[in-house]
Motif scaffolding. Structure first.
Motif, PDB file in Angstrom:
ATOM      1  N   UNK A   1       3.696  17.587   2.342  1.00 48.91           N
ATOM      2  CA  UNK A   1       5.086  17.775   2.765  1.00 48.91           C
ATOM      3  C   UNK A   1       5.895  16.492   2.773  1.00 48.91           C
ATOM      4  N   UNK A   2       5.267  15.358   2.497  1.00 49.62           N
ATOM      5  CA  UNK A   2       5.960  14.074   2.568  1.00 49.62           C
ATOM      6  C   UNK A   2       6.000  13.310   1.258  1.00 49.62           C
ATOM      7  N   UNK A   3       4.973  13.452   0.422  1.00 47.99           N
ATOM      8  CA  UNK A   3       4.876  12.568  -0.737  1.00 47.99           C
ATOM      9  C   UNK A   3       4.147  13.215  -1.903  1.00 47.99           C
ATOM     10  N   UNK A   4       4.210  12.517  -3.040  1.00 48.43           N
ATOM     11  CA  UNK A   4       3.586  12.944  -4.301  1.00 48.43           C
ATOM     12  C   UNK A   4       2.769  11.775  -4.815  1.00 48.43           C
ATOM     13  N   UNK A   5       1.621  12.074  -5.449  1.00 52.10           N
ATOM     14  CA  UNK A   5       0.795  10.987  -5.976  1.00 52.10           C
ATOM     15  C   UNK A   5      -0.010  11.446  -7.193  1.00 52.10           C
ATOM     16  N   UNK A   6      -0.351  10.528  -8.094  1.00 45.94           N
ATOM     17  CA  UNK A   6      -1.221  10.854  -9.232  1.00 45.94           C
ATOM     18  C   UNK A   6      -2.664  10.971  -8.769  1.00 45.94           C
ATOM     19  N   UNK A   7      -3.456  11.761  -9.488  1.00 48.20           N
ATOM     20  CA  UNK A   7      -4.827  12.028  -9.060  1.00 48.20           C
ATOM     21  C   UNK A   7      -5.845  11.435 -10.040  1.00 48.20           C
ATOM     22  N   UNK A   8      -7.047  11.210  -9.521  1.00 48.03           N
ATOM     23  CA  UNK A   8      -8.135  10.589 -10.281  1.00 48.03           C
ATOM     24  C   UNK A   8      -8.921  11.622 -11.089  1.00 48.03           C
TER      25      UNK A   8
ATOM     26  N   UNK B   1       0.812  -1.221   0.000  1.00 49.19           N
ATOM     27  CA  UNK B   1       0.000   0.000   0.000  1.00 49.19           C
ATOM     28  C   UNK B   1       0.846   1.272   0.000  1.00 49.19           C
ATOM     29  N   UNK B   2       2.021   1.206   0.555  1.00 47.84           N
ATOM     30  CA  UNK B   2       2.861   2.407   0.611  1.00 47.84           C
ATOM     31  C   UNK B   2       3.203   2.930  -0.789  1.00 47.84           C
ATOM     32  N   UNK B   3       3.085   2.073  -1.806  1.00 44.33           N
ATOM     33  CA  UNK B   3       3.435   2.483  -3.160  1.00 44.33           C
ATOM     34  C   UNK B   3       2.314   3.234  -3.865  1.00 44.33           C
ATOM     35  N   UNK B   4       1.210   3.503  -3.163  1.00 49.42           N
ATOM     36  CA  UNK B   4       0.200   4.397  -3.726  1.00 49.42           C
ATOM     37  C   UNK B   4       0.760   5.803  -3.894  1.00 49.42           C
ATOM     38  N   UNK B   5       1.788   6.124  -3.110  1.00 51.09           N
ATOM     39  CA  UNK B   5       2.425   7.436  -3.175  1.00 51.09           C
ATOM     40  C   UNK B   5       3.927   7.246  -3.373  1.00 51.09           C
ATOM     41  N   UNK B   6       4.604   8.336  -3.690  1.00 50.73           N
ATOM     42  CA  UNK B   6       6.062   8.352  -3.822  1.00 50.73           C
ATOM     43  C   UNK B   6       6.584   9.425  -2.880  1.00 50.73           C
ATOM     44  N   UNK B   7       7.584   9.108  -2.082  1.00 52.86           N
ATOM     45  CA  UNK B   7       8.142  10.120  -1.184  1.00 52.86           C
ATOM     46  C   UNK B   7       8.787  11.234  -2.003  1.00 52.86           C
TER      47      UNK B   7
END
Length: 346
Positions: free
Chosen positions: A205-212, A136-142
């Motif tokens: 402030x911690x991570x980046x993620x793609x959006x829906x 699950x941690x891979x839903x985001x990228x630090x």
């Protein structure tokens, strides 16, 4: 090196303002062209070709009139969702999706496809070897991992130095009071938003993620800790379901043929699942474009999100001043600035 505003520590304060200098130079002229006009007039240098190796070609059964239906999906680039996209490539190589089906169409939400018998252990088609269980941690990228990936993509240290200098110049321009990015307005789902290499992203402030956003493709899953293998996919066909961000893996987006999915009959079962086999649309095949004959490959390009043309286009989307509009909105949700994609004409 691709410029980005999602950076860690000391870099982020300056780099977060990188588009501002472009915005000052790219403000729409008095004639107020429409977003479509800006895209149409964008020079060739502002467009980037999509590699055939990153395109999935999904051919559906013909429609009732016998017309072919092809859907083209661009896979999410590293460092995002890499475990799932690697699984998807293995599934494609094994021709696993051939003769599967569209199993769910929920109005103003998603179209979903995969093995219709996936819930029946006796009938479910087995997955090919080597399919990973992604955490699950891979839903985001630090932020640190994102920085490292961007630096790794840079062909030289000189490019990194130029990118940093550009970010600092932009920070100085911001201090003079230049216009903020049109997608920088407050958002209910994330503190910051931006585009990178043509993809809409969000960050804290911690991570980046793609959006829906509309047309984005995600991985179906069961309850946590299951994260899905990539064998069951969906695409958004309604209002952006941003509440799914960071809860499900986003692995790509439909770049051609979305109309073949969004126009399908809605399922009458729970959550829009089809209740009868004959209601489903058969998927004839899914293949990487790079494995098709040259003449059959889709040739597509997107408007580079670091280009002046894209910033002008985004600003025009946020502040429509062309003839039809009376009141400019003054801002835009990031999903209301769809990245232009077009066929390569030559």
């Amino acid at each position: 090196m691709k410029q980005t505003r999602f950076r860690s520590a000391a870099l982020r304060a300056a780099a977060a303002l990188a588009p501002l200098a472009l915005l000052a130079a790219a403000a729409p002229p008095p004639a107020s062209p429409s977003p479509g006009q800006i895209v149409e007039e964008a020079p060739a240098a502002h467009w980037t070709a999509i590699a055939a190796s990153d395109l999935l070609v999904m051919d559906l059964a013909p429609d009732a009139a016998g017309n072919p239906r092809r859907v083209v999906i661009q896979l999410m680039p590293a460092p995002f969702s890499t475990g799932w996209t690697e699984n998807i490539r293995k599934l494609v190589a094994a021709r696993w999706w051939d003769n599967t089906a569209i199993v769910r169409v929920q109005d103003n939400y998603v179209v979903q496809w995969g093995d219709p018998d996936a819930e029946d252990d006796a009938k479910a088609r087995p997955l090919p070897g080597g399919i990973a269980q992604v955490p699950e941690r891979d839903y985001v990228v630090t932020l640190e991992a994102f920085d490292e990936a961007m630096i790794a993509q840079s062909p030289s240290d000189d490019d990194a130095d130029r990118a940093m200098a550009a970010a600092l110049d932009a920070a100085e321009a911001a201090a003079r009071g230049d216009i903020p990015a049109p997608w920088a307005a407050p958002d209910a789902y994330a503190p910051r938003h931006d585009f990178f290499a043509g993809w809409p992203l969000a960050s804290n402030d911690e991570s980046v993620w793609p959006v829906h956003c509309y047309g984005m493709v995600g991985v179906g899953r069961n309850l946590s800790p299951d994260t899905g293998s990539g064998a069951e996919l969906y695409t958004v066909i309604g209002h952006a379901p941003r509440h799914l961000d960071r809860n499900i893996a986003v692995v790509g987006r439909v770049v051609e043929g979305i109309e073949h999915l969004s126009s399908l009959p809605r399922g009458t079962g729970e959550l829009g699942f089809y209740e009868k086999p004959e209601e489903r649309t058969v998927i004839r095949s899914v293949e990487l474009a790079s494995r098709l004959p040259e003449t059959e490959r889709p040739r597509l390009e997107y408007l580079e999100s670091d280009s002046e043309s894209f910033v002008r286009y985004a600003l025009a989307r946020a502040n429509r001043k062309d003839a039809f509009f009376n009141i400019p909105a003054g801002g835009a949700d990031i999903c209301n600035i769809p990245v232009p994609v077009r066929k390569i004409s030559q």
